[in-house]
Design an enzyme around this catalytic site. Structure first.
Site, PDB file in Angstrom:
ATOM      1  N   ALA A 258       0.826  -1.215   0.000  1.00 11.43           N
ATOM      2  CA  ALA A 258       0.000   0.000   0.000  1.00 11.43           C
ATOM      3  C   ALA A 258       0.856   1.260   0.000  1.00 11.43           C
ATOM      4  CB  ALA A 258      -0.925  -0.009   1.216  1.00 11.43           C
TER       5      ALA A 258
ATOM      6  N   ARG B 115      -2.851   8.168 -10.474  1.00 11.44           N
ATOM      7  CA  ARG B 115      -4.037   8.311 -11.322  1.00 11.44           C
ATOM      8  C   ARG B 115      -5.281   8.736 -10.535  1.00 11.44           C
ATOM      9  NH1 ARG B 115      -2.937   2.450 -13.817  1.00 11.44           N
ATOM     10  NH2 ARG B 115      -1.678   2.365 -11.927  1.00 11.44           N
TER      11      ARG B 115
ATOM     12  N   GLN C  89       8.494   1.724   2.695  1.00 11.46           N
ATOM     13  CA  GLN C  89       9.239   1.709   1.431  1.00 11.46           C
ATOM     14  C   GLN C  89       9.692   3.145   1.194  1.00 11.46           C
ATOM     15  OE1 GLN C  89       6.797   0.708  -1.940  1.00 11.46           O
ATOM     16  NE2 GLN C  89       8.504   0.757  -3.385  1.00 11.46           N
TER      17      GLN C  89
ATOM     18  N   ASN D 283      -3.348 -10.486 -14.419  1.00 14.26           N
ATOM     19  CA  ASN D 283      -2.832 -10.666 -13.060  1.00 14.26           C
ATOM     20  C   ASN D 283      -3.687  -9.841 -12.108  1.00 14.26           C
ATOM     21  OD1 ASN D 283      -1.340 -10.579 -10.682  1.00 14.26           O
ATOM     22  ND2 ASN D 283       0.194  -9.154 -11.513  1.00 14.26           N
TER      23      ASN D 283
ATOM     24  N   ARG E  10     -29.651  16.599  14.678  1.00 11.59           N
ATOM     25  CA  ARG E  10     -28.196  16.790  14.741  1.00 11.59           C
ATOM     26  C   ARG E  10     -27.626  15.935  15.878  1.00 11.59           C
ATOM     27  NH1 ARG E  10     -27.679  22.889  15.136  1.00 11.59           N
ATOM     28  NH2 ARG E  10     -25.504  22.328  15.513  1.00 11.59           N
TER      29      ARG E  10
ATOM     30  N   LYS F 209     -31.167  19.358  18.297  1.00 10.57           N
ATOM     31  CA  LYS F 209     -29.726  19.201  18.518  1.00 10.57           C
ATOM     32  C   LYS F 209     -29.452  18.914  19.982  1.00 10.57           C
ATOM     33  CE  LYS F 209     -26.733  21.573  20.098  1.00 10.57           C
ATOM     34  NZ  LYS F 209     -25.883  22.618  20.656  1.00 10.57           N
TER      35      LYS F 209
ATOM     36  N   TYR G 168     -36.846  24.813  16.390  1.00 10.85           N
ATOM     37  CA  TYR G 168     -35.464  24.463  16.713  1.00 10.85           C
ATOM     38  C   TYR G 168     -35.388  24.150  18.199  1.00 10.85           C
ATOM     39  CZ  TYR G 168     -30.618  24.719  18.013  1.00 10.85           C
ATOM     40  OH  TYR G 168     -29.407  24.402  18.550  1.00 10.85           O
TER      41      TYR G 168
ATOM     42  N   ARG H 287     -45.802  38.248  26.298  1.00 13.79           N
ATOM     43  CA  ARG H 287     -45.816  38.953  25.028  1.00 13.79           C
ATOM     44  C   ARG H 287     -46.497  40.287  25.288  1.00 13.79           C
ATOM     45  NH1 ARG H 287     -50.264  34.647  23.418  1.00 13.79           N
ATOM     46  NH2 ARG H 287     -52.115  35.813  23.982  1.00 13.79           N
TER      47      ARG H 287
HETATM   48  C1  UD1 Z   1      -0.264  -4.151 -10.711  1.00 13.43           C
HETATM   49  C2  UD1 Z   1       0.506  -5.305 -11.371  1.00 13.43           C
HETATM   50  C3  UD1 Z   1      -0.298  -5.788 -12.578  1.00 13.43           C
HETATM   51  C4  UD1 Z   1      -1.672  -6.238 -12.126  1.00 13.43           C
HETATM   52  C5  UD1 Z   1      -2.384  -5.139 -11.356  1.00 13.43           C
HETATM   53  C6  UD1 Z   1      -3.620  -5.701 -10.701  1.00 13.43           C
HETATM   54  C7  UD1 Z   1       2.864  -4.833 -10.967  1.00 13.43           C
HETATM   55  C8  UD1 Z   1       4.145  -4.444 -11.582  1.00 13.43           C
HETATM   56  N1  UD1 Z   1       1.825  -4.850 -11.776  1.00 13.43           N
HETATM   57  O1  UD1 Z   1      -0.354  -3.107 -11.669  1.00 13.43           O
HETATM   58  O2  UD1 Z   1       0.372  -6.866 -13.192  1.00 13.43           O
HETATM   59  O3  UD1 Z   1      -2.466  -6.613 -13.223  1.00 13.43           O
HETATM   60  O4  UD1 Z   1      -1.531  -4.628 -10.295  1.00 13.43           O
HETATM   61  O5  UD1 Z   1      -4.387  -4.700 -10.092  1.00 13.43           O
HETATM   62  O6  UD1 Z   1       2.820  -5.161  -9.808  1.00 13.43           O
HETATM   63  N2  UD1 Z   1       2.912  -0.339  -4.709  1.00 13.43           N
HETATM   64  C9  UD1 Z   1       3.796  -0.103  -3.701  1.00 13.43           C
HETATM   65  N3  UD1 Z   1       4.973   0.530  -3.980  1.00 13.43           N
HETATM   66  C10 UD1 Z   1       5.293   0.948  -5.232  1.00 13.43           C
HETATM   67  C11 UD1 Z   1       4.372   0.712  -6.271  1.00 13.43           C
HETATM   68  C12 UD1 Z   1       3.194   0.065  -5.981  1.00 13.43           C
HETATM   69  O7  UD1 Z   1       3.534  -0.457  -2.551  1.00 13.43           O
HETATM   70  O8  UD1 Z   1       6.366   1.536  -5.397  1.00 13.43           O
HETATM   71  C13 UD1 Z   1       1.648  -0.994  -4.406  1.00 13.43           C
HETATM   72  C14 UD1 Z   1       0.472  -0.077  -4.667  1.00 13.43           C
HETATM   73  O9  UD1 Z   1       0.156   0.684  -3.510  1.00 13.43           O
HETATM   74  C15 UD1 Z   1      -0.623  -1.035  -5.082  1.00 13.43           C
HETATM   75  C16 UD1 Z   1       0.137  -2.225  -5.659  1.00 13.43           C
HETATM   76  O10 UD1 Z   1       1.475  -2.105  -5.240  1.00 13.43           O
HETATM   77  O11 UD1 Z   1      -1.397  -1.485  -4.007  1.00 13.43           O
HETATM   78  C17 UD1 Z   1       0.078  -2.242  -7.177  1.00 13.43           C
HETATM   79  O12 UD1 Z   1       0.561  -1.027  -7.675  1.00 13.43           O
HETATM   80  P1  UD1 Z   1      -0.168  -0.265  -8.854  1.00 13.43           P
HETATM   81  O13 UD1 Z   1       0.620   0.939  -9.191  1.00 13.43           O
HETATM   82  O14 UD1 Z   1      -1.594  -0.097  -8.558  1.00 13.43           O
HETATM   83  O15 UD1 Z   1       0.053  -1.342 -10.020  1.00 13.43           O
HETATM   84  P2  UD1 Z   1      -0.801  -1.599 -11.296  1.00 13.43           P
HETATM   85  O16 UD1 Z   1      -0.324  -0.737 -12.387  1.00 13.43           O
HETATM   86  O17 UD1 Z   1      -2.239  -1.575 -10.977  1.00 13.43           O
HETATM   87 CA    CA Z   2      -3.437  -1.104  -9.227  1.00 15.28          CA
END
Ligand code: UD1
Ligand code: CA
Length: 467
Positions: free
Chosen positions: A12, A18, A84, A180, A344, A362, A377, A451
């Site tokens: 995560a 996007r 990370q 995937n 409320r 409220k 009120y 009044r």
């Molecule tokens: C990823 C998969 C893709 C798959 C898709 C499914 C990879 C390279 N690709 O693509 O094959 O079909 O998910 O939904 O994994 N994340 C990190 N650190 C990073 C980058 C990403 O923790 O530096 C986490 C994101 O928070 C996310 C997950 O990895 O939860 C996937 O990353 P995202 O950028 O959404 O990958 P997709 O392009 O969707």
């Molecule tokens: Ca994704």
């Protein structure tokens, strides 16, 4: 069930570019819970020893939110965080959690942006992994529109060959609809060795977790594709459009659940019930209603259209007429509200109370059978039972600095257009004349009229037109 020594890692840390949002993607809500909370709940259902979460973008905010809400989300499994530092792809994300991987033989890894995932799918995935003695297993689904996803490329024997990311795919590969899902099970040792071999890929020079499957296969361990029929579970939320799509699918599931339990939804496509809401049987919910947060609705209630309820308890046999808006309040049996009533926070309606057209309550208790039917009120008020409040009654509870209490005891009758200047107490069975501004205590059974007396001035000195 995942054996007790297995743990689940959720990725995560990604930037979620996007989404175009200042809120980290895992915290975006789908039917009342953040995406990450849904995944945590699903992961927990597999009874793992621990859940690891890799955080990066908005790390502190994600961590603080998770820790503050574990109890509210019902998460009891131990949660560990791994940071990370360089956001260079899903492969780097897993590398940030190496100590977590090294603690166990196998690890399940889940993308942190798939809120629709369900536990039985993960269980099936784990069973197939166990039976096949694989080094890696990826959950695949066949989707009508594979745009944006990594494609599963198979060899001539139909076995796993590679995962090719959308951005790196040629025209023929782009046509593959088996994708995937972002859910995997790995043998930890094989994964650690494969992670060490990752090289930056694509225009963004990212380290793809998906490349590890190829390395594991090359090392001589099977890399298995497990294809699930239910492709909706794999929907990854990358954009606002996908967020809306995920919410719609989850809403359909939630509404179906309530209908199965005996709730009538007049128009399920236009009914918005959060994941944590409970509703009793024989309750009828008309179109355009929102039931949010930790709301509980009893049985045999009627919710007319466009009722909006947040974090509130509504007991049995309650009628909420159109446009009623209730926040953090409690409504006892057989009460009637609306149309267009507003409770409320911290309002309590006792059994059979009525709050009608355009009335606002409220932080007040409205006693059993009491009525506030029109344009009033009532704030910071303790109202007893059997009180009748006339139209346009206002509690003046605020002097610009402080809030004060109004106490209206049992069976008081309040005429129309009365102001109660708080703090003030009206004792039981008292009557208040219409148009009064009450500033002093009113004794039990007393009649208060405050009044100015009506004066009718004659129209002296005005000559009639024809004079
Ligand atoms: C990823 C998969 C893709 C798959 C898709 C499914 C990879 C390279 N690709 O693509 O094959 O079909 O998910 O939904 O994994 N994340 C990190 N650190 C990073 C980058 C990403 O923790 O530096 C986490 C994101 O928070 C996310 C997950 O990895 O939860 C996937 O990353 P995202 O950028 O959404 O990958 P997709 O392009 O969707
Ligand atoms: Ca994704």
């Amino acid at each position: 069930m995942v054996a007790k020594n297995r743990s689940i890692l959720i990725l995560a840390a990604g930037k979620g570019t996007r989404m175009k949002s200042s809120l980290p993607k895992p915290l975006h809500a789908v039917c009342g819970y953040p995406i990450l909370a849904h995944i945590l709940k699903t992961a927990q259902a597999l009874n793992p020893a621990a859940v690891g979460i890799v955080i990066g973008h908005g790390a502190q905010q994600v961590k603080d939110t998770v820790l503050a809400n574990l109890a509210a989300w019902g998460i009891t499994v131990p949660v560990e965080f791994f940071v990370q530092t360089e956001l260079t792809g899903s492969g780097s994300a897993v590398k940030a959690a190496l100590p977590f991987l090294q603690k166990q033989e196998d690890v399940m890894i889940l993308n942190g942006d798939t809120p629709l995932l369900q536990a039985d799918t993960l269980q099936a995935m784990q069973s197939v992994f166990n039976e096949s003695h694989a080094g890696a297993l990826v959950l695949a689904v066949k989707v009508p529109n594979p745009d944006g996803y990594g494609r599963i490329v198979r060899d001539s024997q139909n076995n796993f060959e590679a995962i090719v990311e959308d951005t790196d795919a040629d025209a023929a590969t782009k046509k593959i609809c088996e994708i995937n899902s972002g859910m995997y099970v790995f043998n930890s040792k094989a994964l650690c060795e494969a992670l060490a071999q990752l090289k930056p890929q694509g225009s963004k020079h990212e380290f793809y977790l998906t490349d590890t499957l190829g390395f594991i296969k090359q090392a001589g361990l099977p890399a298995v594709v497990f294809t699930s029929e239910d492709y909706e579970q794999a929907l990854g939320v990358n954009s606002r459009a996908q967020l809306a799509q995920a919410a719609q699918i989850m809403r359909t599931r939630i509404n179906q659940y309530h209908m199965d339990n005996g709730v009538t939804l007049i128009n399920p496509q236009d009914t918005y019930i959060d994941a944590g809401v409970q509703i009793g049987p024989d309750t009828l919910i008309a179109s355009g209603c929102y039931l949010l947060g930790n709301t509980q609705i009893g049985s045999n209630c009627t919710l007319e259209s466009s009722v909006y309820i947040v974090d509130s308890i509504i007991h049995d046999d309650v009628t909420l007429k159109q446009g009623t808006y209730i926040e953090k309040s409690e409504v006892a049996e057989t009460c009637q509200l609306g149309p267009y009533a507003h409770l409320r926070p911290q309002s309590i309606l006792k059994k059979g109370a009525k709050v009608g057209n355009f009335s606002e309550i409220k932080k007040a208790v409205i006693g059993e059978g009491s009525k506030v039917n029109h344009l009033s009120y009532i704030g910071d008020t303790q109202m007893g039972a059997g009180v009748n409040v006339g139209a346009g009654t206002i509690t003046c509870n605020y002097d610009g600095k402080n809030k004060y209490q109004t106490i209206i005891e049992d069976h008081v009758f309040v005429g129309s257009n009365v102001n109660f200047v708080a703090p003030v107490t009206v004792h039981e069975y008292a009557k208040i004349g219409a148009g009064s501004t009450i500033t002093k205590e009113v004794a039990s059974q007393g009649l208060a009229i405050a009044r100015s007396r009506q004066v009718v001035l004659e129209k002296k000195g005005v000559k009639k037109e024809h004079d």
